[in-house]
Every structure is written in C-alpha cells, then in structure tokens.
Design a protein around this motif. Sequence first.
Motif, PDB file in Angstrom:
ATOM      1  N   ARG A 113       0.723  -1.100   0.157  1.00 26.76           N
ATOM      2  CA  ARG A 113      -0.221   0.303   0.271  1.00 26.76           C
ATOM      3  C   ARG A 113       0.247   1.169  -0.283  1.00 26.76           C
ATOM      4  O   ARG A 113       0.717   2.407  -0.522  1.00 26.76           O
ATOM      5  N   VAL A 114       1.573   1.396   0.999  1.00 23.50           N
ATOM      6  CA  VAL A 114       2.718   2.154   0.519  1.00 23.50           C
ATOM      7  C   VAL A 114       3.357   3.087  -0.555  1.00 23.50           C
ATOM      8  O   VAL A 114       3.790   4.225  -0.997  1.00 23.50           O
ATOM      9  N   ARG A 117       0.897   4.458  -2.880  1.00 22.59           N
ATOM     10  CA  ARG A 117       0.675   5.542  -2.397  1.00 22.59           C
ATOM     11  C   ARG A 117       2.073   6.703  -3.304  1.00 22.59           C
ATOM     12  O   ARG A 117       2.033   7.309  -3.918  1.00 22.59           O
ATOM     13  N   LYS A 120       2.413   6.547  -7.094  1.00 25.54           N
ATOM     14  CA  LYS A 120       1.004   7.496  -7.151  1.00 25.54           C
ATOM     15  C   LYS A 120       1.480   8.929  -7.159  1.00 25.54           C
ATOM     16  O   LYS A 120       1.418   9.891  -8.355  1.00 25.54           O
ATOM     17  N   GLU A 121       2.127   9.272  -6.153  1.00 27.08           N
ATOM     18  CA  GLU A 121       2.833  10.469  -5.615  1.00 27.08           C
ATOM     19  C   GLU A 121       4.039  11.018  -6.556  1.00 27.08           C
ATOM     20  O   GLU A 121       4.139  12.642  -7.572  1.00 27.08           O
TER      21      GLU A 121
END
Length: 524
Positions: A113-114, A117, A120-121
């Motif tokens: 999950r990290v 994220r 995506k950033e």
Amino acid sequence: MNCSISGEVPEEPVVSKKSGLLFEKRLIERHISDYAKCPITGEPLTLDDIVPIKTGKIVKPRPLQAASIPGMLGMFQNEWDGLMLSNFALEQQLHTARQELSHALYQHDAACRVIARLKKERDEARSLLAQAERQFPISSSDATTANVSVLSNGKRAAEDEMAPGAKKIHPGITTSIISELTDCNAALSQQRKKRQIPATLAPVDDIERYTQTSSHPIHKTNKPGIVSIDILYSKDIIATGGIDTNAVVFDRPSGQILSTLSGHSKKVTTVKFVGQGDLILTGSADKTVRLWQGSDDGNYNCKHILRDHTAEVQAVTVHATNNYFVTASLDGTWCFYDMSSGTCLTQVSESSGYSEGYTSAVFHPDGLILGTGTTEGLVKIWDVKSQANVARFDGHVGPVTAISFSENGYFLATAAHDGVRLWDLRKLKNFRNFAPYDSETPTNSVEFDHSGSYLAVAGSDTRIYQVASVKHEWNCVKTFPDLSGTGKATSVKFGPDSKYIAVGSMDRNLRIFGLPIEDGSTDS
C-alpha cells in the motif's frame, strides 16, 4: 547364566580358563586389549585364556513389565502419554508459525500500500514537472552542458536529459573536427599501405585444433545471455554486455571479474573499450548510452548518461582518434558524440523523413566512413564529414544484426537472418554469400580479426573462415558447436593475434576457444 561384566545373557559366551567366569566375548576381548587382566579377579589374562562355549539359540527373557497384563497396560499408558505430549508440542509450534505468517502477510500488505501511494505521488509530480517544462523549455546552452558527472557505477546520476517538449539543438561537426578526422584518415591510410600480417598471428593449423579451454559464468542466472563482446588487446581484458542489465569487465589471463558496470535498466546491447581501457561505452535497450570512467581501484564510475535517442540503442562504435564515437538506435537516427564532454554534435536521420531503425553500426578503419545496418535488411554507407548517405547495399532478409570492416579497408561483411554477405567497397558490389544455417536460424554476429586474415560467424554455432581475395574461395577452417545448450551464439570476437576466440551465448557463460592446454597456453 549371565555375563560377569554386563549381567545379561551373553550372545557369544566365553569362559576364562583361570577363573571359570562367564563373559560376553566382545566385552572381555575389549577389556583384555585395554588392561590385559581379568575384570573380576584382577589376574593377568590373555585372549588364549578364554574358551568359547557352544550353546543353542539364546532367547532373551521378557522384561518384567511385559510379564503381566497390568505391566503391559502401564507400558501402553506411558507410550500414549509420550505421544500426546509430542502432539501438544507440535500444535504449539504450528500455532506460533501461523501467527508469524499472519504478521508477515500484514506487513507485506502494508508495504504494498505504501509503495502504491509513493508511485502515485511520483507520477503526479512527474506530470506536473512535464507540464512546467513544456511551458518553459530549457535553453540550447543548457542542452550542451546537460551531461553531468555521476557517481559509483551509475547508481546515483544527474539526469542529463531534455524536456519532453523542447527541441534539441546540436552544435554540429565543426571544421576543426573534420580536419582532425581527415588527418587521422591520411595517417592510417599511409600505415595500411605498409601493413604486413604479424608473424605472431595464429596460423590456420592452430585454429583447426582450437577447442574450448575455459567457460566463465560472469552474468546473472535469473536473466542469462551475453549479447555483446569487446576485447582490449593491449591488456587482454574482455568486456561483455548482458541481458541482466550489467556490463562486466573480465581479465582473461587470471579468470577474474575486474568490475561490474551496473546502472542500465534494460539489457546492455553493445559495449566498447575506448583507447587503453580507461573509458568504456555501453548502449542499452533503455534508450541510453553510458560513458564509464576507470578509477584507481579498478572499478568504473558512470561519467555521462546520454539520452538523445528515443528508442533502443543497438550499436556504439568508437572513432580511431578515440575522441569521438557514434551511436545507432531503432529510432532511425545515429548520433556523433564528443568523447570528452559527452556532447551530441549531430543527430542524423534520412532526409526523406522516413528512416528504418538502425540495428548495427561500425566505423571504417580509416574513420571517414560509417557503415550502418537497418531493420529492413539495408546496409547504408555514410560520409562522416558531410553526414551524407553515399552508398546502399540491399539483398539481406531481416534486420542486419552485425557489420564488420576488414583491416585492409576493402571488404565489408554483414550478417542478417539469411546469413552473411561480403561486399567489395572498391566496386560497391556483393561478391560472396554464406548461408551457414537454416532458414529459421539467423546469423547473429560477424567479425574480422584485427589482421584481416580470418572471419568469424556466429549463429547456432561459431565458424571461422580464412579470408581470401574476391575471386578465391573463403574456406571454413573450424566450426565450434554451441556448448551453451541454447542453440544461439550471439557474439564472437578474436583475441590478440587470434590466439583465442571469445564467444557469448544465450546463457550466462563467456566461453574461450583456443589451443588445448597440452598444445600450448593461449596466453602466449
């Protein structure tokens, strides 16, 4: 009767002549060999003093617990209790393992999950940066100085690239550079007229006896395959480019890896030494070319990352001055670079606007002519000074996988899916063809040796031909089978004076072929 030592019924009973005591044979013999006396009376005793007793088959009595039903029930109860305790311990271990596995899966899920994220950033930041650069493209002066030094085998690099929407401006090949190339051409041409085949060159008789002398697993096993080889003759060092994204610098005499060049994100399609080996050039399917600088500790650090191509880089070739080099790409262009600064002086494509991708490129020995091969089976000859296409050779089927100029400057060998073609550069025509393999097997590599006396061809095997004239037959003097088990030899290179031949295949091993050990060392 029982043994006087163990108190149990003996399997091989013996009796002492002196004391008359009964013993187990193996026990009393061991005691006599250690102490030479009776274990009960202490009298001196030898093996001659004991006499074996002949008896019938001895049946050992039952243990006391098995002599009655309550005793047997007690034995069964003890066994059951032990089994239950063992089962309980196993259940505890299983429970602990399940807890640890559950915790590890939770951590893995959280890490995924990290990572998602962060990706995506990152993508959002890149998108914003691209939009900003389209509005404010970098200047041409910045473009010529964009190639900045990087550290430690390319793991940390300053990204010397243009903005996506900005137009790349190249300074061009200046008159001083043309003058330098012309002077080099004149000097090399003059030397070539006086050229003689060296007396140390391996004769045909030796090459006919060549066999594999060593095999070195220098690339990774998870992505095997060596697709490019170059040899630094002055130091007998071999550089290989692999599908595992690494280039490896290998010292053949010692059999040791000197350095591993890591930094490319896709396979290394081409590798070249520059000068005395202080610099190495690598091209990759990741669309970049890297220039590596040797250091005092023997490692190579990435000096420049060149991003002028928009598709896979297939070939790098170094000019005889060692001051310039050319790269060729599937994007249909070839670039002429300054070695010291890493600046692209010019990027050449077809004037018609349509250009097939380039799959191979090599400088003529004199340095004023460049040969390129395309994905459409076409061979193009370029005038480096004017960047004009001065000749075209057609006839190949499939991409031109390799090009090699003979040292005499007259012959050009090209390889493709249909085999090898030989061209006479004086008359600009094809004078001989080799089709060593079947229609399903491409020829992957072709290479003249440094003296121009031999020609190596690699495909499903490796073959060595003796170079002759235009009118005479070129005879195959040796065929090396593919020992990799892949059926695909991808690259071949002659060693100094053709004393050995280096072959790369679609496994991780670099293979050296030379005279058998009993016939003479290849180091000579």
